[in-house]
Design an enzyme around this catalytic site. Sequence first.
Site, PDB file in Angstrom:
ATOM      1  N   GLU A  65      -1.533   5.037  14.351  1.00  0.00           N
ATOM      2  CA  GLU A  65      -0.976   4.727  13.403  1.00  0.00           C
ATOM      3  C   GLU A  65      -1.348   4.539  11.889  1.00  0.00           C
ATOM      4  O   GLU A  65      -1.221   4.800  10.967  1.00  0.00           O
ATOM      5  CB  GLU A  65       0.302   3.760  13.449  1.00  0.00           C
ATOM      6  CG  GLU A  65       1.076   4.185  14.494  1.00  0.00           C
ATOM      7  CD  GLU A  65       2.017   5.517  14.275  1.00  0.00           C
ATOM      8  OE1 GLU A  65       2.116   5.920  13.276  1.00  0.00           O
ATOM      9  OE2 GLU A  65       2.659   5.999  15.152  1.00  0.00           O
ATOM     10  N   TYR A 149       6.961  -0.176   9.143  1.00  0.00           N
ATOM     11  CA  TYR A 149       6.829   1.205   9.921  1.00  0.00           C
ATOM     12  C   TYR A 149       5.740   0.975  11.048  1.00  0.00           C
ATOM     13  O   TYR A 149       6.351   1.279  12.130  1.00  0.00           O
ATOM     14  CB  TYR A 149       6.243   2.208   8.922  1.00  0.00           C
ATOM     15  CG  TYR A 149       5.968   3.451   9.716  1.00  0.00           C
ATOM     16  CD1 TYR A 149       6.813   4.262  10.426  1.00  0.00           C
ATOM     17  CD2 TYR A 149       4.564   3.464   9.863  1.00  0.00           C
ATOM     18  CE1 TYR A 149       6.272   5.369  11.256  1.00  0.00           C
ATOM     19  CE2 TYR A 149       4.056   4.555  10.800  1.00  0.00           C
ATOM     20  CZ  TYR A 149       4.888   5.432  11.480  1.00  0.00           C
ATOM     21  OH  TYR A 149       4.604   6.345  12.112  1.00  0.00           O
ATOM     22  N   ASP A 167       9.210   6.783   8.188  1.00  0.00           N
ATOM     23  CA  ASP A 167       8.124   7.357   7.481  1.00  0.00           C
ATOM     24  C   ASP A 167       8.526   8.289   6.643  1.00  0.00           C
ATOM     25  O   ASP A 167       9.603   8.740   6.608  1.00  0.00           O
ATOM     26  CB  ASP A 167       6.934   7.599   8.318  1.00  0.00           C
ATOM     27  CG  ASP A 167       6.822   8.911   9.005  1.00  0.00           C
ATOM     28  OD1 ASP A 167       8.395   9.431   9.116  1.00  0.00           O
ATOM     29  OD2 ASP A 167       6.046   9.264   9.664  1.00  0.00           O
TER      30      ASP A 167
END
Length: 424
Positions: A65, A149, A167
């Site tokens: 991520e 997020y 996102d």
Amino acid sequence: AALPVGTPAPPPPAPHLFSDPAEVEALRGDLLAWYDRCKRDLPWRTLAATEPDADRRAYAVWVSEIMLQQTQVATVIDYYNRWMQKWPTLQALAEASLEEVNELWAGLGYYSRGKRLQEAARKVVSELAGRMPRTAEDLQKLLPGVGRYTAGAIASISYGQATGVVDGNVIRVLCRLRCIGADSSSPAVIDRLWDMANALVDRSRPGDFNQALMELGATVCVPKAPLCGECPVKQHCRAQRRKLFGKPTPVPDVEDCGVGGCPLCPPATEPWDSSLGVTNFPRKAAKKQPRVARTATCVLERRGCHGAPEYLIVQRPSSGLLAGLWEFPSLPLVQGLQEEKQREALADHLQACMGWPGVAGGLRFIGEVVHIFSHIHQTYVVYFLPLDGDVTLDPALSPSRWVTEEEFYASAVSTAMKKVLRGR
């Protein structure tokens, strides 16, 4: 009339929400069935699906991520595989040096990401006994560099927590599904999108659902030419329906929410443009133009002990742009300087660094190299200076070292500096 202070804002009109439980259930099923059929085979997904240890699983998702922020999937895959091979666990990363992290990160950009990832890994090992926090709330609170997020992605994919994610891909999908035409970067709209993501997320497969929503935005519901015909949730998409039915005037459109001054509708000054169709959404505020900057850079070259050329590189400060990376000796320039003045400024800078007078005459102008950072349009004015003997810079100013071309490319240098060497 204005609302009294402290009164909560009224909920947005129903057309902008997922208010029908049967539709939510159908949308989840359609999206997950498509994901199971069409998802891309990505190394972090394989690890998340096969790794039995929850901490290793969370670490594997976390690394992916952070790398995927601001960077395309195709670019990330090789970096991710190298990273996980070198540091398969949090503990391994915590023991690495920042120099090693920067070397592996070189070329991925936004270098503070790698630095923060390692700082957070050290914190997990030293303060949390090597155990990753187990909820989105704790991940965000306890780990530096982990925002809302990233925390939601790790918690849903690694631990099965039923929490949504928002996102850029999710913003685009949700804005189109529900004709949200207000500025999608504004805090009020972002908050609404988070509420929607949390309401929509599938309770039994939250990680897969979140990845499916992001996958849809990355591969089908793309910014410029979305593949609406292939979309598994097109029957739930208000922007698509609006495109098909057009907008009869003056009768209100079937998809208009009918509430004047709705905070989620497109502004009256920029109404629906039928030529754009679903790409009317999302709307963003105008982008700020990148700042223009010029930097004089000197490629200092000497013959090494085996006759191969070696180059002098210096380390940048530990904070700010490209923190801790290595570069050719460089000097930011004032805008509008004539070439002769640029040369003099660089010569003075080199003289101050090396305590070595008379370099100006040997500086040879090579050309200019342009590199676009997200917020800076940077031009490097490149000079070349061949040297006979050894030169050492004042270590009090910044660390420096001589490297061969091979060592240069293996060092923690930015993509911009690689461009400079290639174009010398």
